[in-house]
Design an enzyme around this catalytic site. Structure first.
Site, short mmCIF file in Angstrom:
data_model
loop_
_atom_site.label_atom_id
_atom_site.label_comp_id
_atom_site.label_asym_id
_atom_site.label_seq_id
_atom_site.Cartn_x
_atom_site.Cartn_y
_atom_site.Cartn_z
N GLY A 1 1.98 -0.66 -9.65
CA GLY A 1 1.70 -1.87 -8.87
C GLY A 1 0.50 -2.75 -8.98
O GLY A 1 0.22 -3.97 -8.64
N GLU B 1 4.88 4.41 -13.69
CA GLU B 1 6.07 5.07 -12.75
C GLU B 1 6.96 6.09 -13.39
O GLU B 1 7.16 6.84 -12.52
CB GLU B 1 6.61 3.86 -12.18
N ALA C 1 0.97 1.56 -6.39
CA ALA C 1 1.36 1.72 -4.98
C ALA C 1 0.97 3.07 -4.47
O ALA C 1 0.71 3.93 -5.49
CB ALA C 1 2.81 1.50 -5.04
N GLU D 1 1.01 -4.79 -11.82
CA GLU D 1 2.05 -5.82 -11.00
C GLU D 1 1.49 -6.97 -10.27
O GLU D 1 1.74 -8.16 -10.18
CB GLU D 1 3.20 -5.05 -10.43
N1 CAA Z 1 -1.54 6.40 -4.69
C1 CAA Z 1 -2.20 7.31 -4.07
N2 CAA Z 1 -3.36 7.64 -4.31
C2 CAA Z 1 -3.89 7.63 -5.59
C3 CAA Z 1 -3.25 6.87 -6.48
C4 CAA Z 1 -1.98 6.45 -6.06
N3 CAA Z 1 -1.29 5.39 -6.99
N4 CAA Z 1 -3.93 6.84 -7.65
C5 CAA Z 1 -5.17 7.37 -7.61
N5 CAA Z 1 -4.96 8.11 -6.10
C6 CAA Z 1 -6.02 9.04 -5.53
C7 CAA Z 1 -5.72 10.29 -6.12
O1 CAA Z 1 -4.71 11.06 -5.33
C8 CAA Z 1 -7.35 10.80 -5.82
O2 CAA Z 1 -7.54 11.06 -4.25
P1 CAA Z 1 -7.97 12.53 -3.87
O3 CAA Z 1 -9.54 12.37 -4.42
O4 CAA Z 1 -7.83 12.43 -2.36
O5 CAA Z 1 -7.50 13.47 -4.47
C9 CAA Z 1 -8.12 9.61 -6.24
O6 CAA Z 1 -7.15 8.33 -5.79
C10 CAA Z 1 -8.97 9.51 -7.33
O7 CAA Z 1 -8.01 9.84 -8.25
P2 CAA Z 1 -7.85 10.91 -9.50
O8 CAA Z 1 -8.63 12.17 -9.20
O9 CAA Z 1 -6.44 10.90 -9.89
O10 CAA Z 1 -8.87 10.08 -10.80
P3 CAA Z 1 -8.64 10.18 -12.06
O11 CAA Z 1 -9.86 9.53 -12.68
O12 CAA Z 1 -8.73 11.56 -12.64
O13 CAA Z 1 -7.10 9.51 -12.47
C11 CAA Z 1 -5.71 7.73 -12.69
C12 CAA Z 1 -7.09 8.24 -12.54
C13 CAA Z 1 -5.24 7.96 -14.12
C14 CAA Z 1 -5.41 6.19 -12.16
C15 CAA Z 1 -4.70 8.67 -11.76
O14 CAA Z 1 -5.11 8.57 -10.34
C16 CAA Z 1 -3.28 8.33 -11.76
O15 CAA Z 1 -2.58 8.44 -12.36
N6 CAA Z 1 -2.93 7.45 -10.60
C17 CAA Z 1 -1.62 7.21 -10.37
C18 CAA Z 1 -1.11 5.86 -11.20
C19 CAA Z 1 0.22 5.89 -10.93
O16 CAA Z 1 1.26 6.45 -11.20
N7 CAA Z 1 0.47 4.72 -10.47
C20 CAA Z 1 1.93 4.13 -10.18
C21 CAA Z 1 2.10 4.26 -8.97
S1 CAA Z 1 3.99 4.07 -8.17
C22 CAA Z 1 4.03 2.38 -8.01
O17 CAA Z 1 3.07 1.49 -8.29
C23 CAA Z 1 5.33 1.46 -7.95
C24 CAA Z 1 5.60 0.01 -7.91
O18 CAA Z 1 5.86 -0.49 -9.00
C25 CAA Z 1 5.29 -0.69 -6.83
#
Ligand code: CAA
Length: 257
Positions: free
Chosen positions: A108, A131, A65, A111
């Site tokens: 998400g 998360e 998400a 999911e």
């Molecule tokens: N939401 C918003 N933006 C996201 C994102 C997310 N879930 N995941 C990645 N991005 C964005 C980053 O902010 C970044 O944007 P900018 O260039 O503007 O800074 C871009 O995508 C690239 O990401 P990274 O620079 O972080 O890329 P990376 O290769 O270094 O890392 C990753 C990749 C490990 C997937 C890392 O991006 C990450 O940990 N993302 C979040 C994963 C996460 O926590 N997901 C769960 C979300 S909550 C949820 O999903 C709730 C639910 O159950 C519905």
């Protein structure tokens, strides 16, 4: 559509939905999820489409998400936005839905893949529910569907530590159907989709409903549901075509009637 691409192939009876927010690793903002819901509903109503593939790109199926969209929300904001009613609609898709996953399928994203009926993964796929690392927990079915797919011990580990599993581990735990090299994952998803699309779409819908029912009910009720759907299949022209084609030693030509 701003965040997804939809490509129906009517000749093959297969439609492709591509999540298309690559700079944000296909983070699932509300708008993108609304588009996925609307596209699935429209494709579900198109007779010429029998199977739908949902995919991202080689680097990310979806990284979860959209954290930026959620970060400052209050519980009442979340209640009013009611994002999970969109997910409930997606779950109601009647046609077989295949997730073709490469790269990150997190939060998400994991999911959403699990909401599909089958998962074809590239060797680079990573599945996780991270998360917990951002102070919350899965909210779109992760604690339920992941547990049913991989069992309590592994699900607890993934949900409580946020650790990822590789495509091979996901296969080992029964979360995914196939693991193939990254350059092959779309091809494999298409092969699977076409194979299902060559069956009676009515039988496929009835069978999908019955398999899904097994997650919702106890055995006796599930068997009763299965039997009703089995009988229902005999109301279709496809049942007559399928059985007579077998007897006449020819390939069936299903019309979805
Ligand atoms: N939401 C918003 N933006 C996201 C994102 C997310 N879930 N995941 C990645 N991005 C964005 C980053 O902010 C970044 O944007 P900018 O260039 O503007 O800074 C871009 O995508 C690239 O990401 P990274 O620079 O972080 O890329 P990376 O290769 O270094 O890392 C990753 C990749 C490990 C997937 C890392 O991006 C990450 O940990 N993302 C979040 C994963 C996460 O926590 N997901 C769960 C979300 S909550 C949820 O999903 C709730 C639910 O159950 C519905």
């Amino acid at each position: 559509m701003q965040y997804i691409k939809v490509t129906p192939d009517y000749a093959q009876h297969v439609a492709l939905i591509e999540l298309n927010r690559p700079k944000a690793l296909n983070a699932l903002n509300l708008e993108l999820m609304g588009e996925v819901r609307d596209a699935l509903k429209a494709l579900d109503e198109e007779e010429a489409v029998r199977v739908i593939i949902l995919t991202g790109n080689a680097k990310a199926f979806a990284a979860g998400a959209d954290i930026k969209q959620m970060a400052d929300k209050t519980p009442i904001d979340m209640l009013k936005i009611d994002q999970f009613s969109t997910w409930d609609q997606i779950k109601k898709t009647k046609k077989p839905l295949i997730a073709a996953v490469s790269g990150f399928a997190l939060g998400g994203g994991c999911e959403l893949a699990m909401t599909c009926d089958m998962i074809v993964a590239s060797e680079t796929a990573k599945f996780g529910q991270p998360e917990i690392k951002i102070g919350v927990m899965p909210g779109a079915g992760g604690t339920q569907r992941l547990t049913k797919a991989v069992g309590k011990a592994k699900a607890m580990e993934m949900v409580l530590t946020g650790s990822f599993i590789s495509a091979d581990e996901a296969k080992h735990y029964g979360l995914v159907n196939k693991v193939v090299p990254v350059e092959m994952f779309m091809h494999e998803a298409l092969v699977l989709a076409k194979s299902i699309a060559s069956m009676s779409p009515i039988a496929a819908q009835l069978a999908k409903e019955a398999v899904n029912r097994s997650f919702e009910t106890h055995l006796e009720e599930g068997l009763f549901f299965e039997r009703k759907n089995f009988y229902m299949a005999f109301a279709s022209e496809d049942q007559k075509e399928g059985m007579h084609a077998f007897i006449e030693k020819r390939a069936p030509d299903y019309k979805g009637k």
